[in-house]
Design a protein around this motif. Structure first.
Motif, PDB file in Angstrom:
ATOM      1  N   UNK A  60       0.812  -1.220   0.000  1.00  0.00           N
ATOM      2  CA  UNK A  60       0.000   0.000   0.000  1.00  0.00           C
ATOM      3  C   UNK A  60       0.844   1.268   0.000  1.00  0.00           C
ATOM      4  N   UNK A  61       1.857   1.280   0.824  1.00  0.00           N
ATOM      5  CA  UNK A  61       2.699   2.479   0.917  1.00  0.00           C
ATOM      6  C   UNK A  61       3.538   2.714  -0.328  1.00  0.00           C
ATOM      7  N   UNK A  62       4.137   1.655  -0.863  1.00  0.00           N
ATOM      8  CA  UNK A  62       5.031   1.821  -1.999  1.00  0.00           C
ATOM      9  C   UNK A  62       4.303   1.892  -3.334  1.00  0.00           C
ATOM     10  N   UNK A  63       3.032   1.482  -3.364  1.00  0.00           N
ATOM     11  CA  UNK A  63       2.293   1.581  -4.610  1.00  0.00           C
ATOM     12  C   UNK A  63       1.530   2.890  -4.723  1.00  0.00           C
ATOM     13  N   UNK A  64       1.436   3.601  -3.590  1.00  0.00           N
ATOM     14  CA  UNK A  64       0.729   4.866  -3.591  1.00  0.00           C
ATOM     15  C   UNK A  64      -0.765   4.720  -3.390  1.00  0.00           C
ATOM     16  N   UNK A  65      -1.203   3.501  -3.064  1.00  0.00           N
ATOM     17  CA  UNK A  65      -2.628   3.250  -2.872  1.00  0.00           C
ATOM     18  C   UNK A  65      -3.066   3.450  -1.446  1.00  0.00           C
ATOM     19  N   UNK A  66      -2.173   3.823  -0.574  1.00  0.00           N
ATOM     20  CA  UNK A  66      -2.524   3.972   0.837  1.00  0.00           C
ATOM     21  C   UNK A  66      -2.583   2.622   1.527  1.00  0.00           C
ATOM     22  N   UNK A  67      -3.098   2.620   2.717  1.00  0.00           N
ATOM     23  CA  UNK A  67      -3.141   1.370   3.502  1.00  0.00           C
ATOM     24  C   UNK A  67      -4.545   0.869   3.612  1.00  0.00           C
TER      25      UNK A  67
END
Length: 67
Positions: A60-67
C-alpha cells in the motif's frame, strides 16, 4: 548522401545511449525500491505485524494506494 547516413547513424547512436542510460537509472531505482520494501517488511515483522499485515502495508505504501 554519406553525410546524411553519417548524421542518421550518429543520431541513432545518441538515442541508443540515452535509452541505455534511462534503462540503467530505472533499474537502479527499482533495486532501491525493492531494498526499501524488504527493510520495511522486516521492520513490520519485528514489531509484531503478521506477514499478511506487513505485506499489505508495504504494498500500500510503496504503490501509492494507501493502507
Amino acid at each position: 548522401m554519406n553525410n546524411l547516413i553519417d548524421k542518421k547513424l550518429a543520431e541513432m547512436h545518441e538515442n541508443n545511449r540515452t535509452l541505455e542510460t534511462t534503462f540503467f537509472e530505472a533499474q537502479k531505482g527499482l533495486s532501491l525500491l525493492a531494498k526499501q520494501s524488504r527493510f520495511m517488511f522486516d521492520e513490520c515483522i519485528a514489531n509484531g505485524f503478521t506477514e499478511d499485515q506487513a505485506l499489505k502495508l508495504v504494498i500500500g505504501l510503496f504503490s501509492g494506494n494507501g493502507v
